[in-house]
Design an enzyme around this catalytic site. Structure first.
Site, PDB file in Angstrom:
ATOM      1  N   LYS A  52      -6.125   0.298   0.900  1.00 65.34           N
ATOM      2  CA  LYS A  52      -5.982   1.752   0.697  1.00 65.34           C
ATOM      3  C   LYS A  52      -7.312   2.367   0.266  1.00 65.34           C
ATOM      4  CE  LYS A  52      -1.077   1.443  -0.366  1.00 65.34           C
ATOM      5  NZ  LYS A  52      -0.046   1.259  -1.388  1.00 65.34           N
ATOM      6  N   GLN A  96       0.927   1.408  -7.574  1.00 65.82           N
ATOM      7  CA  GLN A  96       1.326   0.304  -6.694  1.00 65.82           C
ATOM      8  C   GLN A  96       2.548  -0.409  -7.291  1.00 65.82           C
ATOM      9  OE1 GLN A  96      -0.222  -0.377  -3.678  1.00 65.82           O
ATOM     10  NE2 GLN A  96       1.421  -1.846  -3.362  1.00 65.82           N
ATOM     11  N   ASP A 119       2.811   9.734  -2.773  1.00 63.92           N
ATOM     12  CA  ASP A 119       3.783   8.762  -2.248  1.00 63.92           C
ATOM     13  C   ASP A 119       5.143   9.428  -1.983  1.00 63.92           C
ATOM     14  OD1 ASP A 119       3.129   6.195  -1.573  1.00 63.92           O
ATOM     15  OD2 ASP A 119       3.197   5.412  -3.625  1.00 63.92           O
TER      16      ASP A 119
END
Ligand code: NAP
Length: 290
Positions: A52, A96, A119
């Protein structure tokens, strides 16, 4: 003739467009910034975070990785997020998952300000998607929508059957396609006679994580099949939930694993981060005209 729907070409094209958008933002003195938080030493999570970060930097997004020890206390993580919420260099915050057991995942996701929730997991953004209002859309489902669109698959009026009902893939992809006038059915581990349902799908989306769950006798001829699953075999090979070699002969279009849905997930994270930066610009121009 079956179309194999690759995600890497579309991902490449979208990343070039996003890089151009980042250059345009630089002319307005703004650089999109993404903070990625990782807790613990999980090898797969560390790999995802590195991918990422590299992908973000490659298109000119500023990225900051915050790494913490497995023993991190929940309140320490919440305090870090609070700082990032206020940090003007950061437009997107990603935690994460999974987190260690002493940390309440829900509490952490809810502590991210919805305007930086790239997200799309904050309940405000989940609610916005459910109400068909603008907001951040989770990356993997959003990537699936972009792929279907790219390959000219109109979902309106089609029966979409989704196998898997997780908050990160199954549920939101159904919501996105419902908003686009599909008729949506969900299947999960308690569904009786899975095959009866999958056979009814014009578009079958499978997000389970079980290799070869879907075999050719489970789909109707001409169905569109989207395989989200990722299972790592002992050989190191990654496979999806669909028996690709068999099913591809019956489907009209099918995504492969790898190079299908996967490359789109990170692309949509970059997309959401650039969107967040653009929105912050609009907010600050509104503030200055107040
Ligand atoms: P998850 O949270 O574990 O959810 C799996 C879902 O599958 C659950 O809803 C579960 O039902 C259902 N399920 C389990 N066994 C089943 C069965 N035999 N028949 C029907 N449904 C069954 O997983 P996830 O996070 O959604 O991820 C799913 C897969 O997609 C994984 O392989 C993951 O690695 C992959 N993935 C890929 C990407 C990408 O970028 N390509 C992104 C995210 C995830 P219950 O709800 O009843 O338990």
């Amino acid at each position: 003739m079956t179309t194999v729907m690759y995600g890497d070409g579309l991902a490449h094209q979208m990343r070039s467009e996003l890089a151009e958008e980042v250059r345009e933002l630089a002319k307005k003195n703004i650089q999109p910034g993404l903070a990625v938080i990782i807790v613990g030493e999980d090898y797969a999570s560390k790999t995802y975070v590195r991918i990422k970060k590299n992908a973000a930097e490659k298109i000119g997004i500023y990225s900051r990785v915050l790494e913490f020890d497995e023993s991190l206390k929940e309140e320490e993580l919440l305090a870090q997020i609070e700082q990032l919420n206020k940090d003007e260099d950061i437009h997107g915050i990603l935690v994460q998952l999974p987190l260690p057991s002493q940390i309440d995942e829900r509490k952490v996701l809810e502590s991210i300000t919805p305007e930086k929730d790239v997200d799309g997991f904050h309940p405000i953004n989940v609610g916005r998607l459910s109400n068909n209002q603008p907001g951040f859309i989770p990356c993997t489902p959003y990537g699936i929508e972009k792929m279907l669109n790219h390959y000219g698959i109109d979902v309106a009026g089609k029966h979409v059957v989704i196998v898997g009902r997780s908050n990160i893939v199954g549920k939101p992809v159904g919501q996105i396609l419902l908003n686009k006038d599909a008729t949506v059915s969900y299947c999960h581990s308690k569904t009786k006679d899975l095959k009866k349902h999958t056979l009814q799908a014009d578009i079958l989306i499978v997000a389970v994580g079980r290799a070869n769950l879907i075999t050719q006798d489970m789909i109707q001829s001409g169905a569109v099949v989207v395989d989200v699953g990722n299972t790592y075999l002992e050989s190191g090979k990654v496979v999806g939930d669909v028996d690709f070699d068999e099913v591809k002969n019956k489907a009209s279009s099918i995504t492969p694993v790898p190079k299908g849905v996967g490359p789109m997930t990170i692309t949509m994270l970059l997309y959401n981060t650039v969107l967040a930066a653009n929105q912050s610009l609009n907010e600050s121009s509104m503030e200055s005209t107040d």
